[in-house]
Design an enzyme around this catalytic site. Structure first.
Site, PDB file in Angstrom:
ATOM      1  N   TYR A   1      12.100   0.033  -2.849  1.00  0.00           N
ATOM      2  CA  TYR A   1      11.627   1.574  -3.187  1.00  0.00           C
ATOM      3  C   TYR A   1      12.603   2.319  -3.376  1.00  0.00           C
ATOM      4  O   TYR A   1      13.906   2.079  -3.067  1.00  0.00           O
ATOM      5  CB  TYR A   1      11.135   2.075  -1.899  1.00  0.00           C
ATOM      6  CG  TYR A   1       9.610   1.640  -1.772  1.00  0.00           C
ATOM      7  CD1 TYR A   1       8.373   2.519  -1.748  1.00  0.00           C
ATOM      8  CD2 TYR A   1       9.350   0.377  -0.796  1.00  0.00           C
ATOM      9  CE1 TYR A   1       7.059   2.016  -1.571  1.00  0.00           C
ATOM     10  CE2 TYR A   1       7.943  -0.030  -0.640  1.00  0.00           C
ATOM     11  CZ  TYR A   1       7.102   0.966  -1.122  1.00  0.00           C
ATOM     12  OH  TYR A   1       5.682   0.407  -0.762  1.00  0.00           O
TER      13      TYR A   1
ATOM     14  N   ARG B   1      10.267   7.281   4.114  1.00  0.00           N
ATOM     15  CA  ARG B   1      10.453   8.766   4.155  1.00  0.00           C
ATOM     16  C   ARG B   1      11.024   9.228   5.469  1.00  0.00           C
ATOM     17  O   ARG B   1      11.662  10.276   5.319  1.00  0.00           O
ATOM     18  CB  ARG B   1       8.886   9.194   4.101  1.00  0.00           C
ATOM     19  CG  ARG B   1       8.238   9.065   2.710  1.00  0.00           C
ATOM     20  CD  ARG B   1       6.791   9.288   2.514  1.00  0.00           C
ATOM     21  NE  ARG B   1       6.515  10.549   3.079  1.00  0.00           N
ATOM     22  CZ  ARG B   1       5.136  11.111   3.361  1.00  0.00           C
ATOM     23  NH1 ARG B   1       4.124  10.099   3.129  1.00  0.00           N
ATOM     24  NH2 ARG B   1       4.944  12.239   3.713  1.00  0.00           N
TER      25      ARG B   1
ATOM     26  N   ARG C   1       0.739  -1.095  -0.073  1.00  0.00           N
ATOM     27  CA  ARG C   1      -0.041   0.019   0.141  1.00  0.00           C
ATOM     28  C   ARG C   1       0.964   1.373  -0.104  1.00  0.00           C
ATOM     29  O   ARG C   1       1.904   1.413   0.876  1.00  0.00           O
ATOM     30  CB  ARG C   1      -1.126  -0.004   1.015  1.00  0.00           C
ATOM     31  CG  ARG C   1      -1.848  -1.034   1.337  1.00  0.00           C
ATOM     32  CD  ARG C   1      -2.409  -1.155   2.419  1.00  0.00           C
ATOM     33  NE  ARG C   1      -3.476  -2.326   2.743  1.00  0.00           N
ATOM     34  CZ  ARG C   1      -4.309  -2.291   3.929  1.00  0.00           C
ATOM     35  NH1 ARG C   1      -4.199  -1.711   5.261  1.00  0.00           N
ATOM     36  NH2 ARG C   1      -4.998  -3.624   3.920  1.00  0.00           N
TER      37      ARG C   1
ATOM     38  N   ASP D   1       1.256   5.510   0.065  1.00  0.00           N
ATOM     39  CA  ASP D   1       0.627   6.456   0.822  1.00  0.00           C
ATOM     40  C   ASP D   1       0.035   7.729  -0.570  1.00  0.00           C
ATOM     41  O   ASP D   1       0.699   7.620  -1.550  1.00  0.00           O
ATOM     42  CB  ASP D   1       1.563   7.165   1.869  1.00  0.00           C
ATOM     43  CG  ASP D   1       1.651   6.364   2.818  1.00  0.00           C
ATOM     44  OD1 ASP D   1       0.788   5.566   3.281  1.00  0.00           O
ATOM     45  OD2 ASP D   1       2.789   6.498   3.508  1.00  0.00           O
TER      46      ASP D   1
END
Length: 266
Positions: free
Chosen positions: A110, A197, A50, A52
């Protein structure tokens, strides 16, 4: 009943994340509507990871079950005809009923693309992160070594994270620089909510000279999110790969890593 797996990409700037919401402004909502249209029935989509609000996917894997009999081309070109410009299905394949986009995955990758110059980019607004002050790549590379391996990542976990455990295995962590561009790459068995992040935010603190590389190891050991820097902007974050066992016979042997858009040929 057939189980279909899709590989898709999307620009997250126009969406409020992957997960379905009542207002319908998510990737899952628009993809579900498009698949329902082609299937002629309602389906339930499950994804590999998932994302954001504002986070992109160079590759996202999702699956659904359907009684509809359609060629693979219908799940690609047909579904794409009903999707907004910011989302596209790249391929579709039927898989065994015990495949699961999330739980069958061995790992995820990522990438964070950061522009480091005094002035933000207008042309790449929403597509890359930005930091105005000069960054020291050597300091950030040294700091990243403290993140590798199996750790409790509570210092980089969002308060609203729903994961049962904060322990993750970070297999790869690197940062490269070409001109004003810094590219951070991470690979792990799984990630916590806002984990990347938050790590990028801490690395930027090290890069700008506010903290030493050793501080990142100390922060990790504290297991305290309140001692860490603020969560970094979502703009430059891309889900860039998902890995599955060979037994599923997915493209590229299940090591699905997308060629990712990089500014200025990086």
């Amino acid at each position: 009943m057939a189980r279909i797996v899709l590989s898709l990409e999307y620009c997250g700037a126009a969406f409020e994340g992957w997960q379905t919401q009542r207002h319908g402004r998510t990737v899952q909502d628009c993809l579900t509507l498009a698949v329902d249209t082609i299937a002629g029935e309602s389906v339930q989509l499950q994804c590999a990871g998932r994302t954001d609000t504002g986070v992109h996917a160079a590759v996202q894997i999702a699956h659904f079950d359907t009684q509809a009999e359609r060629p693979a081309s219908a799940w690609v070109r047909g579904v794409n005809a009903h999707l907004p410009d910011g989302v596209a299905v790249n391929w579709a394949q039927e898989v065994a009923e015990d495949f699961h986009a999330r739980f069958s995955a061995l790992g995820r990758r990522y990438r964070y693309v950061l522009l480091n110059r005094p002035v933000r980019s207008a042309l790449l607004h929403g597509r890359v992160g930005w930091f105005h002050a000069p960054l020291d790549i050597d300091a950030m590379q040294a700091a990243m070594q403290y993140l590798l391996g199996e750790h409790n990542f509570s210092s980089f976990r969002a308060a609203q994270c729903q994961a049962n455990s904060p322990v993750r295995v970070l297999r790869e962590a690197s940062v490269t620089q070409v001109g004003p561009w810094f590219v951070f790459d991470f690979a792990a068995n799984a990630f916590l909510h806002h984990m990347i992040r938050n790590m990028v935010g801490a690395l930027v603190y090290v890069g700008k000279g506010a903290c030493s590389p050793e501080w990142l190891g100390e922060l990790l050991a504290m297991r305290n999110r309140r001692r860490a820097p603020p969560t970094f902007m979502p703009d430059g974050l891309y889900l860039s790969g998902v890995e599955y066992p060979d037994r599923w016979n997915l493209p590229d042997g299940g090591r699905i890593i997308a060629p990712l858009f990089l500014p200025s040929g990086l």
